[in-house]
Design a protein around this motif. Structure first.
Motif, short mmCIF file in Angstrom:
data_model
loop_
_atom_site.label_atom_id
_atom_site.label_comp_id
_atom_site.label_asym_id
_atom_site.label_seq_id
_atom_site.Cartn_x
_atom_site.Cartn_y
_atom_site.Cartn_z
N ARG A 179 0.84 -1.20 0.00
CA ARG A 179 0.00 0.00 0.00
C ARG A 179 0.87 1.25 0.00
O ARG A 179 2.05 1.22 0.37
N ALA A 180 0.27 2.34 -0.42
CA ALA A 180 0.95 3.64 -0.42
C ALA A 180 -0.10 4.72 -0.25
O ALA A 180 -1.31 4.46 -0.28
N MET A 181 0.37 5.95 -0.06
CA MET A 181 -0.53 7.09 0.09
C MET A 181 -0.16 8.18 -0.90
O MET A 181 1.00 8.57 -0.99
N TRP A 182 -1.14 8.63 -1.68
CA TRP A 182 -0.98 9.89 -2.41
C TRP A 182 -1.43 11.00 -1.47
O TRP A 182 -2.50 10.92 -0.86
N ARG A 183 -0.64 12.05 -1.36
CA ARG A 183 -0.95 13.14 -0.43
C ARG A 183 -0.61 14.46 -1.12
O ARG A 183 0.45 14.58 -1.75
N ALA A 184 -1.49 15.44 -0.97
CA ALA A 184 -1.24 16.75 -1.58
C ALA A 184 -1.88 17.85 -0.76
O ALA A 184 -2.98 17.68 -0.21
N ALA A 185 -1.19 18.97 -0.66
CA ALA A 185 -1.72 20.18 -0.02
C ALA A 185 -1.32 21.36 -0.89
O ALA A 185 -0.15 21.49 -1.26
N PHE A 186 -2.28 22.23 -1.22
CA PHE A 186 -1.96 23.36 -2.09
C PHE A 186 -2.93 24.51 -1.85
O PHE A 186 -4.02 24.32 -1.27
N GLU B 160 6.28 4.55 -5.90
CA GLU B 160 6.24 5.07 -4.54
C GLU B 160 7.60 4.89 -3.85
O GLU B 160 8.38 4.02 -4.19
N GLU B 161 7.84 5.75 -2.85
CA GLU B 161 9.03 5.68 -2.03
C GLU B 161 8.66 6.07 -0.60
O GLU B 161 7.71 6.83 -0.39
N GLU B 162 9.43 5.57 0.37
CA GLU B 162 9.26 6.01 1.76
C GLU B 162 10.08 7.29 1.94
O GLU B 162 11.10 7.32 2.61
N ASN B 163 9.59 8.35 1.32
CA ASN B 163 10.36 9.59 1.22
C ASN B 163 9.37 10.75 1.08
O ASN B 163 8.61 10.82 0.11
N PHE C 79 3.82 8.16 -1.10
CA PHE C 79 4.59 7.66 0.04
C PHE C 79 4.26 6.20 0.29
O PHE C 79 3.11 5.84 0.55
N GLU C 80 5.28 5.34 0.18
CA GLU C 80 5.06 3.91 0.38
C GLU C 80 4.92 3.59 1.86
O GLU C 80 5.63 4.14 2.71
N LEU C 81 4.00 2.68 2.17
CA LEU C 81 3.73 2.28 3.55
C LEU C 81 4.40 0.95 3.85
O LEU C 81 4.12 -0.05 3.18
#
Length: 462
Positions: free
Chosen positions: A173-180, A239-242, A284-286
């Motif tokens: 699993r991973a997360m797409w995350r965005a704030a703008f 994805e990356e844990e970064n 972001f990879e989980l």
């Protein structure tokens, strides 16, 4: 000012062992539990700033991933009341990471604490004979102290010293995350009208929208200046844990419908993704990691806190909360133990924190299961089944008070060689009635593959 533990707590939070350059202006939202804010009572200026940046009069509504409304907009206080909680004492609030970071740094500046940025630590060490510990940077610089706090996140360089190197297991699993900035919504009137703040009695008020689908979930948050969206998804390969790793909207749009069956994501959500500015979406990879009680070096002069000691899934709502609890607990123990008793104070802190965090980590898996595999037939009868657990044993805790009240007895247990989890003489800060038993991610994954629910074990987890 040095008579209170919070000076130390703030130092632990911000004098970290990796570079913070650029961190102050990036990041999206996270949940700040009530237990991580009780120490503000010592710092009225910071409490006021925290209150100013917090969400007030917030609303929340829930959709299926395809856009079907499930729970109409309700005040967060009303949702709490429906869940049997005190509407006047929320278990926490959603916060903007950059605003909270800046709040802490401003407080350090007021105290005259010098924070060095751009220092990348590559090694930790301790000197048993001289009762010292230290770090080495990639520039060959050496820093020495009575105790070193490793707050450098997952994969901490301190793990080879403390013996707690935990194998990271891919979750798939991973997360797409965005704030703008909200001005980007001006490009599409339909999106701007839908993803707006709620029309409340006090004017436009913040609103959180949750979206639950098969094997996935998402959340949006609308604040006066900012729009945020996050989505849990199957790995795509990029994805990356970064936290600095970004992708573009077209990659999200080409992958978000995979795995959700014949009912795609809501068109309005896809339009929101399409409006996200370049170099904004983090993929972001989980990873999953087993709980490990080795948070301190052999002589307890180096100690890990936060994700360096215990990583959390985003669904837990506990990662940031427990990290700040760590800082307050450790600062309190160090103050109570004094400079001549640092090792015992560190070991007492670890004893206070390990089982509590292991329980919170396991709760995160249970919440993730709920969000990703919502039983809609039950939600129609009871909307509480569409929201993660925020149990009283988590949010009602006061880590400073707990350490002060139980320190002497805990030190006695440390010196008597009791195993962690077998403590005597003070109440647990984890689910009442729970007896700690080691558990592993492998077993949880096996249960999930076999269609079994995550078992939280006996105890009052509510």
């Amino acid at each position: 000012m040095t008579s209170t533990p919070l000076v130390s707590a703030l130092c632990l939070l911000k004098i970290v062992s990796h570079s913070l350059t650029g961190v102050m202006s990036i990041g999206d939202m996270y949940f700040m539990g009530l237990s991580a804010t009780k120490f503000f009572k010592h710092w009225p200026d910071m409490l006021k700033e925290y209150d100013d940046i917090s969400l007030h009069n917030a609303w929340i509504e829930t959709f299926k991933h395809d856009g079907t409304p499930v729970i109409q907009p309700l005040k967060v206080a009303d949702r709490l009341r429906d869940a049997g909680l005190d509407p006047d004492t929320p278990p926490g609030t959603f916060q903007m990471r950059p605003l909270v970071y800046k709040m802490f740094v401003r407080q350090l500046e007021k105290l005259g604490v010098n924070v060095m940025f751009g220092k990348k630590v590559v090694d930790f060490w301790e000197d048993v004979e001289n009762k010292k510990a230290g770090v080495v940077t990639d520039k060959g610089e050496k820093y020495e102290a009575d105790v070193v706090i490793a707050a450098d996140g997952v994969g901490s360089k301190s793990q080879k010293l403390v013996g707690g190197q935990v194998r990271a297991l891919k979750s798939g699993r991973a997360m797409w995350r965005a704030a703008f900035p909200v001005r980007y919504l001006d490009q599409d009137e339909e999106v701007k009208a839908f993803f707006k703040m709620h029309d409340g009695k006090t004017g436009p008020e913040p609103i959180i929208r949750t979206w639950l689908g098969p094997g996935t979930y998402a959340m949006t948050l609308n604040r006066p200046e900012t729009v945020i969206w996050i989505m849990n998804h199957d790995v795509t390969g990029s994805e990356e844990e970064n936290w600095n790793h970004t992708i573009e909207a077209d990659e999200v749009l080409s992958n978000m419908d995979k795995g959700v069956g014949d009912r795609p994501w809501a068109p309005i959500f896809k339009k929101l993704v399409a409006l996200t500015p370049p170099k904004t979406i983090i993929n972001f990879e989980l990873f999953w990691r087993n709980p490990q009680p080795s948070w301190a070096s052999p002589c307890a002069r180096v100690v890990e806190i936060g994700d360096a000691a215990h990583s959390f899934l985003p669904a837990s709502g506990n990662g940031a909360t427990q990290a700040i609890e760590d800082a307050v607990s450790l600062a309190s123990c160090l103050q109570l133990g004094g400079r001549d008793n640092i090792p015992d104070a560190v070991r007492a802190h670890v004893r206070f924190r390990f089982v509590r965090n292991a329980c919170a980590q396991k709760l995160g898996f249970s919440n993730a299961e709920l969000l990703q595999d919502t039983d809609w037939s039950k939600v129609k009868l009871d909307p509480r089944r569409a929201q993660p657990k925020l149990p009283r044993w988590v949010w009602s805790h006061d880590p400073e008070r707990y350490a002060i009240e139980n320190f002497d007895k805990c030190i006695e247990n440390v010196r008597n060689g009791l195993d962690i989890g077998d403590d005597e003489g003070y109440p647990p800060n984890y689910p009442p009635g729970y007896k700690y038993e080691p558990w592993s991610i492998d077993q949880i994954m096996e249960d999930m593959r076999n269609g079994k629910n995550v078992e939280l074990a006996p105890g009052d987890w509510d």
